[in-house]
Each structure stands twice: as C-alpha cells, then as structure tokens.
Design an enzyme around this catalytic site. Structure first.
Site, PDB file in Angstrom:
ATOM      1  N   HIS A   1      13.446 -16.500 -14.120  1.00 10.08           N
ATOM      2  CA  HIS A   1      12.785 -16.574 -15.433  1.00 10.08           C
ATOM      3  C   HIS A   1      13.660 -17.305 -16.433  1.00 10.08           C
ATOM      4  O   HIS A   1      14.877 -17.403 -16.264  1.00 10.08           O
ATOM      5  CB  HIS A   1      12.501 -15.169 -15.977  1.00 10.08           C
ATOM      6  CG  HIS A   1      13.731 -14.361 -16.265  1.00 10.08           C
ATOM      7  ND1 HIS A   1      14.477 -13.779 -15.266  1.00 10.08           N
ATOM      8  CD2 HIS A   1      14.355 -14.050 -17.437  1.00 10.08           C
ATOM      9  CE1 HIS A   1      15.498 -13.132 -15.809  1.00 10.08           C
ATOM     10  NE2 HIS A   1      15.464 -13.292 -17.129  1.00 10.08           N
TER      11      HIS A   1
ATOM     12  N   HIS B   1      17.087 -18.263 -14.769  1.00  9.02           N
ATOM     13  CA  HIS B   1      18.162 -17.498 -14.158  1.00  9.02           C
ATOM     14  C   HIS B   1      17.604 -16.300 -13.399  1.00  9.02           C
ATOM     15  O   HIS B   1      16.434 -15.931 -13.560  1.00  9.02           O
ATOM     16  CB  HIS B   1      19.209 -17.072 -15.202  1.00  9.02           C
ATOM     17  CG  HIS B   1      18.644 -16.339 -16.368  1.00  9.02           C
ATOM     18  ND1 HIS B   1      18.002 -16.967 -17.410  1.00  9.02           N
ATOM     19  CD2 HIS B   1      18.605 -15.014 -16.657  1.00  9.02           C
ATOM     20  CE1 HIS B   1      17.607 -16.069 -18.292  1.00  9.02           C
ATOM     21  NE2 HIS B   1      17.944 -14.869 -17.863  1.00  9.02           N
TER      22      HIS B   1
ATOM     23  N   ARG C   1      24.363  -8.941 -24.709  1.00  2.00           N
ATOM     24  CA  ARG C   1      23.599 -10.185 -24.858  1.00  2.00           C
ATOM     25  C   ARG C   1      23.109 -10.341 -26.289  1.00  2.00           C
ATOM     26  O   ARG C   1      22.649  -9.372 -26.896  1.00  2.00           O
ATOM     27  CB  ARG C   1      22.392 -10.157 -23.909  1.00  2.00           C
ATOM     28  CG  ARG C   1      21.447 -11.336 -24.115  1.00  2.00           C
ATOM     29  CD  ARG C   1      20.248 -11.284 -23.191  1.00  2.00           C
ATOM     30  NE  ARG C   1      19.049 -11.588 -23.950  1.00  2.00           N
ATOM     31  CZ  ARG C   1      17.820 -11.610 -23.463  1.00  2.00           C
ATOM     32  NH1 ARG C   1      17.616 -11.354 -22.178  1.00  2.00           N
ATOM     33  NH2 ARG C   1      16.791 -11.896 -24.224  1.00  2.00           N
TER      34      ARG C   1
HETATM   35 FE   LIG Z   1      17.087 -13.034 -18.517  1.00  2.00          FE
END
Ligand SMILES: [Fe+2]
Length: 289
Positions: A105, A259, A273
């Site tokens: 995705h 990824h 993240r």
């Molecule tokens: Fe992701």
C-alpha cells in the site's frame, strides 16, 4: 554527491536501483538549515525513500523536521499518542502485529488528498525480522507493456478504508468508529495512473489495502486488471528491503512508492510515525491550472 554550492552539508548516497538513498551529514536534534531541507527534498523526489541513521530524536524533533515539508496530519484509525495526535505509535509484538501492514500500500489513499510523505523512526526492533519492503511505483508503471499502459492511463479507481473495516469491533465502540469513518471518509476516486505533482512522472496508483474496484468495469474485469497491477509492486526488481536499526528514520515519498511490513517479527517492534499532508491526485496531463 553533496550540497556543494548550495551551502548544505548533507550527503546523499544512493543504495537501490530504482529507489533508496542514505542521507548523512544532518543532525535532526538541531534546527535544519533551509539549504539542507532543499537537498533532502530534492533527494526525496529523486530517490523516493530516504534513510537517516543514528537519529536519537524526540517525537517533537521528528515532528519539527516533518513540518518543514508540509502540514502534519492525524490518522483517523491508527493508534496514536494520547497527548500528540499526529504521532502514530506502532508498539507491536508477534501476538499483536501492526494492523494490515502485511499488504502492499501507500499510506492513506482512502483520503481525497493522500499524504505527500511519511517519516517512520525505529526505537526498538527485533533482532531478526520486522523489515519493511518498498516498491517504486514509477518503476512499476514503466515496467508495464505499452498495451496495458494505454489501457490504464485514463482509468479511475474507487478507494476506501477497506481492510481497516475488518478491525472495527462488534460493539458500541466499533460501531461508533465505523459511523465516524463513513461520515468523514466516504469512498474516493483516484486515477489509476497518477502524475507526480513535482516530478511529472507517471505512477501506478492502486493498492490492495485501499482500492476497491476500477470504475466503469465489471467486477471480473476490474479484479482481473487489478490483480495484474497489484502484482507490479511484488516484482523484486522494483523493490528494496529495509533492515531496521534503532534510531534509523525513513522518509518516503508516499506518492511514488508503496510499502509492505511483513508480520514476521519475533520480538517487540516499536516505531514512531508522522505523516505529511499531500495533494489530490490527478491523472497524466490533468494537472489543475
Ligand atoms: Fe503504511
């Protein structure tokens, strides 16, 4: 290569054929100069995935660096820090792997304007396993035959939170979450081939995590064509595989890459993240005036 005349001290060393470069000569605990930001931005466009090693930084420092490339966004589903909603916390174990990351995705294509990029920093990683694979979706597009390219150049596909729906629990909290998503993130239509807003390159822009079907096709036609297109990300020649170490941060161009994070770790995998807002995708030659 280095910044040279730009006054930047940043060095960029390519390590993959189609994507991937290591960035050194930069300290993310400090305010980064405009010249260094310009070099990183150019490197992101050229190399699609950038690795910064030995960056022992706080979430605030990660966010400050990310904000130099655009406004940060808040994910409506992924687990985030209670005090800092922009900070997604992946704190996973073999029994509790990160949700659906074992699908190719690009991040959040269920949004009208999916992210420009993502910065993911490892804090604790397994001795073995827990890598992240990336595919260059410009190379994946280029690798298609001219006949398929011609077929898909002006197609559009419907995207949705899709697999995330499987994570909604069958209780009041889960139903509330589903209602919130349905009201705030209705299905969106994106071009199957996206033109990169900065480089002008063509990008294959469908993914099995979030794409439902191709507009104007029967279910069989759509699923058959999507299977061919999804396969492109799986071709090793278009990929790199990143082996994490604590304090490595990756910054990927979420427009031009996909990824996949395999659920093969045997120990705790803990990462932070942040996500940078992007533009609404458009097809080849469709750039808004
Ligand atoms: Fe992701």
């Amino acid at each position: 290569m280095d910044g040279g005349a730009s006054g930047s001290t940043v060095r960029v060393k390519k390590f993959g054929v189609h994507l991937g470069a290591e960035i050194s000569g930069i300290d993310l605990t400090q305010t980064v100069s405009d010249a260094d930001i310009a070099v990183v931005r150019d490197a992101l466009l050229e190399h699609q995935v950038l690795a910064f090693r030995d960056q022992d930084i706080t979430p605030q420092q990660q966010m400050a660096f990310g904000a130099r490339f655009g406004e940060l966004s808040v994910h409506p589903i992924a687990p985030h820090d209670e005090e800092i909603p922009e900070l997604i916390v992946f704190d996973n174990t073999p029994d509790n792997p990160a949700m659906f990351t074992d699908n190719w995705h690009s991040d959040e294509t269920f949004r009208e304007a999916p992210p420009l990029g993502t910065m993911l920093r490892a804090i604790q990683v397994p001795e073995i396993g827990g890598d992240t694979l990336f595919a260059s979706m410009t190379a994946a597009y280029e690798g298609l035959s001219d006949k398929i390219k011609h077929l898909i150049n002006d197609l559009e596909a419907v995207h949705d939170v899709k697999l995330f729906r499987l994570g909604f629990t069958d209780d009041d909290e889960g139903r509330e979450q589903e209602k919130y998503i349905n009201e705030n993130f209705p299905k969106v239509i994106h071009p199957v081939v996206r033109e990169h807003p900065e480089t002008g390159q063509k990008i294959l822009f469908v993914n099995p995590h979030f794409t439902l079907h191709i507009k104007g096709m029967s279910e069989l036609e759509s699923q058959s064509l999507l299977a061919i297109l999804y396969h492109q990300a799986e071709i090793p020649e278009y990929q790199i595989r990143h082996r994490w170490e604590p304090n490595t941060m990756l910054f990927w161009d979420n427009r031009s890459t996909q990824h996949y994070a395999p659920h093969d770790y045997t120990e705790r995998r803990f990462l932070h993240r942040i996500t940078i807002k992007g533009d609404r995708p458009y097809g080849p030659g469709q750039k808004p005036a």
